[in-house]
Design a protein around this motif. Sequence first.
Motif, PDB file in Angstrom:
ATOM      1  N   ALA A 101       0.812  -1.213   0.000  1.00  0.00           N
ATOM      2  CA  ALA A 101       0.000   0.000   0.000  1.00  0.00           C
ATOM      3  C   ALA A 101       0.845   1.262   0.000  1.00  0.00           C
ATOM      4  O   ALA A 101       0.324   2.357  -0.179  1.00  0.00           O
ATOM      5  CB  ALA A 101      -0.931   0.002   1.215  1.00  0.00           C
ATOM      6  N   THR A 102       2.161   1.130   0.175  1.00  0.00           N
ATOM      7  CA  THR A 102       3.026   2.309   0.239  1.00  0.00           C
ATOM      8  C   THR A 102       3.095   3.059  -1.089  1.00  0.00           C
ATOM      9  O   THR A 102       3.501   4.209  -1.120  1.00  0.00           O
ATOM     10  CB  THR A 102       4.459   1.904   0.643  1.00  0.00           C
ATOM     11  OG1 THR A 102       4.919   0.880  -0.259  1.00  0.00           O
ATOM     12  CG2 THR A 102       4.483   1.374   2.065  1.00  0.00           C
ATOM     13  N   GLY A 103       2.686   2.418  -2.189  1.00  0.00           N
ATOM     14  CA  GLY A 103       2.756   3.087  -3.485  1.00  0.00           C
ATOM     15  C   GLY A 103       1.434   3.647  -3.954  1.00  0.00           C
ATOM     16  O   GLY A 103       1.286   3.955  -5.135  1.00  0.00           O
ATOM     17  N   GLY A 157       2.294  12.536 -14.263  1.00  0.00           N
ATOM     18  CA  GLY A 157       2.927  12.325 -12.969  1.00  0.00           C
ATOM     19  C   GLY A 157       1.884  12.072 -11.909  1.00  0.00           C
ATOM     20  O   GLY A 157       0.747  11.701 -12.190  1.00  0.00           O
ATOM     21  N   ARG A 158       2.277  12.281 -10.681  1.00  0.00           N
ATOM     22  CA  ARG A 158       1.362  12.120  -9.557  1.00  0.00           C
ATOM     23  C   ARG A 158       0.505  13.371  -9.394  1.00  0.00           C
ATOM     24  O   ARG A 158       0.874  14.448  -9.850  1.00  0.00           O
ATOM     25  CB  ARG A 158       2.136  11.886  -8.256  1.00  0.00           C
ATOM     26  CG  ARG A 158       2.657  10.468  -8.077  1.00  0.00           C
ATOM     27  CD  ARG A 158       3.508  10.392  -6.808  1.00  0.00           C
ATOM     28  NE  ARG A 158       3.843   9.009  -6.476  1.00  0.00           N
ATOM     29  CZ  ARG A 158       3.333   8.340  -5.454  1.00  0.00           C
ATOM     30  NH1 ARG A 158       2.464   8.909  -4.667  1.00  0.00           N
ATOM     31  NH2 ARG A 158       3.692   7.101  -5.209  1.00  0.00           N
ATOM     32  N   TYR A 159      -0.620  13.200  -8.718  1.00  0.00           N
ATOM     33  CA  TYR A 159      -1.429  14.356  -8.336  1.00  0.00           C
ATOM     34  C   TYR A 159      -1.432  14.448  -6.814  1.00  0.00           C
ATOM     35  O   TYR A 159      -1.716  13.469  -6.124  1.00  0.00           O
ATOM     36  CB  TYR A 159      -2.869  14.213  -8.821  1.00  0.00           C
ATOM     37  CG  TYR A 159      -3.735  15.355  -8.349  1.00  0.00           C
ATOM     38  CD1 TYR A 159      -3.800  16.530  -9.081  1.00  0.00           C
ATOM     39  CD2 TYR A 159      -4.452  15.274  -7.160  1.00  0.00           C
ATOM     40  CE1 TYR A 159      -4.568  17.596  -8.639  1.00  0.00           C
ATOM     41  CE2 TYR A 159      -5.215  16.334  -6.710  1.00  0.00           C
ATOM     42  CZ  TYR A 159      -5.270  17.484  -7.453  1.00  0.00           C
ATOM     43  OH  TYR A 159      -6.016  18.542  -7.010  1.00  0.00           O
ATOM     44  N   PRO A 160      -1.218  15.622  -6.232  1.00  0.00           N
ATOM     45  CA  PRO A 160      -0.708  16.795  -6.935  1.00  0.00           C
ATOM     46  C   PRO A 160       0.799  16.706  -7.074  1.00  0.00           C
ATOM     47  O   PRO A 160       1.426  15.813  -6.509  1.00  0.00           O
ATOM     48  CB  PRO A 160      -1.103  17.928  -6.002  1.00  0.00           C
ATOM     49  CG  PRO A 160      -0.984  17.308  -4.641  1.00  0.00           C
ATOM     50  CD  PRO A 160      -1.421  15.872  -4.804  1.00  0.00           C
ATOM     51  N   GLY A 181       3.678  12.889   4.807  1.00  0.00           N
ATOM     52  CA  GLY A 181       2.320  13.077   5.278  1.00  0.00           C
ATOM     53  C   GLY A 181       1.291  13.298   4.198  1.00  0.00           C
ATOM     54  O   GLY A 181       0.104  13.420   4.494  1.00  0.00           O
ATOM     55  N   HIS A 182       1.710  13.358   2.932  1.00  0.00           N
ATOM     56  CA  HIS A 182       0.763  13.615   1.853  1.00  0.00           C
ATOM     57  C   HIS A 182       0.200  12.334   1.252  1.00  0.00           C
ATOM     58  O   HIS A 182      -0.770  12.394   0.515  1.00  0.00           O
ATOM     59  CB  HIS A 182       1.433  14.446   0.742  1.00  0.00           C
ATOM     60  CG  HIS A 182       1.351  15.913   0.996  1.00  0.00           C
ATOM     61  ND1 HIS A 182       0.844  16.814   0.091  1.00  0.00           N
ATOM     62  CD2 HIS A 182       1.692  16.646   2.079  1.00  0.00           C
ATOM     63  CE1 HIS A 182       0.891  18.026   0.596  1.00  0.00           C
ATOM     64  NE2 HIS A 182       1.411  17.956   1.794  1.00  0.00           N
ATOM     65  N   SER A 183       0.798  11.207   1.520  1.00  0.00           N
ATOM     66  CA  SER A 183       0.325   9.960   0.928  1.00  0.00           C
ATOM     67  C   SER A 183      -0.590   9.236   1.912  1.00  0.00           C
ATOM     68  O   SER A 183      -0.187   8.970   3.049  1.00  0.00           O
ATOM     69  CB  SER A 183       1.504   9.053   0.565  1.00  0.00           C
ATOM     70  OG  SER A 183       1.043   7.867  -0.024  1.00  0.00           O
ATOM     71  N   PRO A 184      -1.822   8.902   1.491  1.00  0.00           N
ATOM     72  CA  PRO A 184      -2.720   8.170   2.395  1.00  0.00           C
ATOM     73  C   PRO A 184      -2.230   6.746   2.607  1.00  0.00           C
ATOM     74  O   PRO A 184      -1.443   6.216   1.829  1.00  0.00           O
ATOM     75  CB  PRO A 184      -4.060   8.196   1.663  1.00  0.00           C
ATOM     76  CG  PRO A 184      -3.684   8.314   0.221  1.00  0.00           C
ATOM     77  CD  PRO A 184      -2.447   9.155   0.189  1.00  0.00           C
ATOM     78  N   LEU A 185      -2.733   6.108   3.663  1.00  0.00           N
ATOM     79  CA  LEU A 185      -2.284   4.759   3.983  1.00  0.00           C
ATOM     80  C   LEU A 185      -2.797   3.744   2.972  1.00  0.00           C
ATOM     81  O   LEU A 185      -2.086   2.820   2.591  1.00  0.00           O
ATOM     82  CB  LEU A 185      -2.749   4.382   5.399  1.00  0.00           C
ATOM     83  CG  LEU A 185      -2.248   3.051   5.947  1.00  0.00           C
ATOM     84  CD1 LEU A 185      -0.723   3.036   5.988  1.00  0.00           C
ATOM     85  CD2 LEU A 185      -2.816   2.811   7.337  1.00  0.00           C
ATOM     86  N   LEU A 240      -3.474  17.180   1.574  1.00  0.00           N
ATOM     87  CA  LEU A 240      -4.157  16.301   2.515  1.00  0.00           C
ATOM     88  C   LEU A 240      -4.420  17.073   3.808  1.00  0.00           C
ATOM     89  O   LEU A 240      -3.512  17.399   4.555  1.00  0.00           O
ATOM     90  CB  LEU A 240      -3.317  15.056   2.798  1.00  0.00           C
ATOM     91  CG  LEU A 240      -3.922  14.011   3.741  1.00  0.00           C
ATOM     92  CD1 LEU A 240      -5.254  13.497   3.207  1.00  0.00           C
ATOM     93  CD2 LEU A 240      -2.948  12.849   3.951  1.00  0.00           C
ATOM     94  N   LYS A 241      -5.700  17.370   4.057  1.00  0.00           N
ATOM     95  CA  LYS A 241      -6.076  18.211   5.188  1.00  0.00           C
ATOM     96  C   LYS A 241      -6.425  17.413   6.438  1.00  0.00           C
ATOM     97  O   LYS A 241      -6.206  17.853   7.558  1.00  0.00           O
ATOM     98  CB  LYS A 241      -7.275  19.085   4.801  1.00  0.00           C
ATOM     99  CG  LYS A 241      -6.964  20.169   3.776  1.00  0.00           C
ATOM    100  CD  LYS A 241      -6.103  21.265   4.378  1.00  0.00           C
ATOM    101  CE  LYS A 241      -5.980  22.450   3.463  1.00  0.00           C
ATOM    102  NZ  LYS A 241      -5.145  23.532   4.041  1.00  0.00           N
ATOM    103  N   GLN A 242      -7.012  16.221   6.238  1.00  0.00           N
ATOM    104  CA  GLN A 242      -7.528  15.491   7.387  1.00  0.00           C
ATOM    105  C   GLN A 242      -7.620  14.011   7.066  1.00  0.00           C
ATOM    106  O   GLN A 242      -7.939  13.631   5.933  1.00  0.00           O
ATOM    107  CB  GLN A 242      -8.911  16.036   7.767  1.00  0.00           C
ATOM    108  CG  GLN A 242      -9.443  15.550   9.104  1.00  0.00           C
ATOM    109  CD  GLN A 242     -10.760  16.222   9.465  1.00  0.00           C
ATOM    110  OE1 GLN A 242     -11.324  16.971   8.668  1.00  0.00           O
ATOM    111  NE2 GLN A 242     -11.259  15.974  10.665  1.00  0.00           N
ATOM    112  N   THR A 243      -7.346  13.182   8.053  1.00  0.00           N
ATOM    113  CA  THR A 243      -7.558  11.743   7.961  1.00  0.00           C
ATOM    114  C   THR A 243      -8.578  11.346   9.007  1.00  0.00           C
ATOM    115  O   THR A 243      -8.378  11.570  10.204  1.00  0.00           O
ATOM    116  CB  THR A 243      -6.245  10.976   8.189  1.00  0.00           C
ATOM    117  OG1 THR A 243      -5.297  11.321   7.176  1.00  0.00           O
ATOM    118  CG2 THR A 243      -6.487   9.473   8.143  1.00  0.00           C
ATOM    119  N   LEU A 244      -9.696  10.785   8.549  1.00  0.00           N
ATOM    120  CA  LEU A 244     -10.781  10.414   9.450  1.00  0.00           C
ATOM    121  C   LEU A 244     -10.707   8.924   9.729  1.00  0.00           C
ATOM    122  O   LEU A 244     -10.850   8.103   8.825  1.00  0.00           O
ATOM    123  CB  LEU A 244     -12.131  10.758   8.827  1.00  0.00           C
ATOM    124  CG  LEU A 244     -12.354  12.214   8.422  1.00  0.00           C
ATOM    125  CD1 LEU A 244     -13.706  12.380   7.743  1.00  0.00           C
ATOM    126  CD2 LEU A 244     -12.260  13.133   9.631  1.00  0.00           C
TER     127      LEU A 244
END
Length: 581
Positions: A276-278, A292-295, A302-306, A359-363
Motif C-alpha cells: 500500500a506504500t505506493g 505524474g502524480r497528483y498533486p 504526510g501527503h500519501s494516504p495509507l 491532505l487536510k484530514q484523515t478520518l
Amino acid sequence: MKAIALTTTLKVRWRMQILPRTRQGAESSSLGWLKTSDPASTCACVIVTTPRSCNTVRPAASLYLYLKTSFPFWALCRSFLGYFDRNQGVRRGIIKLRLRSGGSPARTLRCLVLRRFRVAAPTLARAIRPPSKPTMSGPREALIYVTCVYNGTGIEKPDYLATVDVDPNSPTYYKVIHRLPMPYIGDELHHSGWNACSSCHGDPSAVWQFLILPSLLSSRIYVVDTTKTSRAPSLHKVVDPTDILQMTGLAYRHTSHCLGSGDIMVSCLGDKEGNATGNGFLLLDSDFCVKGRYPYGWEKPGHSPLFGYDFWYQPRHKTMISSSWGAPAAFSKGFNLQHVSDGLYGRYLYVYSWPDGELKQTLDLGNAGLLPLEARFLHDPSKDTGFVGCGLPSNMVAISVTPLKVRNWILPEMPGLISDFLISLDDRYLYFVNWFHGDVRQYSIEDPSKPVLTGQVWVGGLLHKGSDVVYVSEDGAESQFSVPVIKGNRLRGVPQMIQLSLDGKRLYVTNSLFSVWDQQFYGPDFMKKGSHMLQIDVNTEQGGLTMNPNFFVDFGTEPEGPALAHEMRYPGGDCTSYIWI
C-alpha cells in the motif's frame, strides 16, 4: 447567407454556434441552437448534408430538433436519413423536421445558415457536450457498456468491453451486440470513467468521446474511442504500466475521473509489489500521456494516504474525499480476516483541499467503518453532503445493515457487505447492494440525515433458497430468501455493480465484484456459469423496486466462454460519472 425553409409551425430564434475547423471529412454541416417560444424547451439542432459517397435520392439535408434539453447533439446523414442522440438511436420525445429543397408551406420558419464547416464523420457521430447542471429529462438509454472479465475464470482470453442493447423497441433488446477485446490477458478490467464530464462544462472542446478503462491487476489503462460508432467502440490507446511506474511508482488502478483542466485523474492502490506504500493518484493529460502524480509534490511527508480506492471531488466546496480498500498484496489473494487484524485493510477517509490536493484530514472510522469503498457527494454542487459505503460492517452514515445470524458459514454472523451504491440525479434516492445478503435497496434521502427504506428486492446472495447457508431468526427458526427466475433463468451469484437511468426509473445490476473474491465466496459453479445483467424497475414517486421479468443479459453464453460482468456506463455519462461545478 442562405435562407432555408422548414416545415414547422414552431416559433424559434436561431443563434449560430461556430465550432473550430477539424480535419477534412466527407460531410458538410452546421451546428446551432434553437430556442423556442416555450422557455422550458431549449433545443439543439444540426443541419447535415448528405456525403458524396451516399447513393440516395432522399433530400440533401435534415434538421433534428431535441426538446427540453440543454445538450448540443449531432446528427449524421449517411446512406439513410438516420440520426443520433446522446444515447445513439433513441427516438422517443424527438421531433424530426426535414428541410425542403424549395417552396414554402403556409406556416414556415426561415433559418439562416451563417457558416458551413467540414468535420470528419467520426466526430459528428458522437460530439456530446457535458451538461451544466443535474438533469433527469434526457432521452431513454439505448446502449450500455459493460466491462467483462476472463481473468481468474480459467479461460485464457483477454477481458473485453461489451456493448449491450437496452432499447426495448430494438430487435436485439437485452443482447450483447459488440465485444471489444483488450490486446492483453490478465488485466482484470474493473471501474471506468470518461475523458470529460460536467466539470468540463464551458470548454467547447470537451466531449464524451473516450472511455477510460483502468486495469486493477495489470495496471494498464485502455482508452476506448466511442465516436466512430457507439455500438462498436474501438481501442484508441494503451497506457503502458511501465511508463507509469517509472514516473510515479504507482500500480493497481481503480477509479478514474476527468478534471476541469482536461486531465484525467486515476486512483492507484499500491506499488508494483502490491504494497500500500505506493498508493496515490495518477494524472494523465488530455492526450492520455503520463503527467505524474497528483498533486505535484505528492512525495512530501504526510501527503500519501495509507490506503487508496475510490474518490470524488466537490469543486464548489473545494474538497475531495478518498476512501481505502486495502493493500493489493492482501485483497488480490482473496479475503482473509486475519489481514484485517494485521492492518492490511482500510478504515479511513482522506480529506483533501481541491484542486491543489493538500491532505487536510484523515478520518479514522474505527471498526464501524472497516473497508470504506465507494464515495459519492450529492449531485447538487451547492450541497456539502456525501456518503461512503463501509463494506465489512455495512454502514453508511445513518444507514446500517444489521448482520444476520447464520449457520453453515465461516462466521456466526453475516454482514451485508455494501459493495456499490449510487445517488439519483435529483438527489432524492440512494441505492446500494449487499454483496453477501443478496438484496438491492432503495432509500429516500430527501433528508440525508434520516434515510428511509422505500424499496428492496432479493436477486441472489448467499442466503437464497437451495443454498447451504441459512438465516437463523431470534426464535431459532431457519429460513432463506426467495430469488426470482427471470426468463427461465435461475439467478446466479449476487448483485454487485449498479447503474441508474438518467430519469431514475431503471436500475441495471451486474453480479461480479472481483474474480478472486467471486471464486472464494460464490464458488467454481458461478465461475463456470458466468455473470448476468438484470434490470429493476423503480417507482420514483412513492418509492419501490420491482424486477423486470423481460430483461436478462446472459454473459454465461458468450462466444469465448462464460465471462464476469462488472461496471456499466452509458454513452454520454451517467449519475456515477457526473461531477458538477
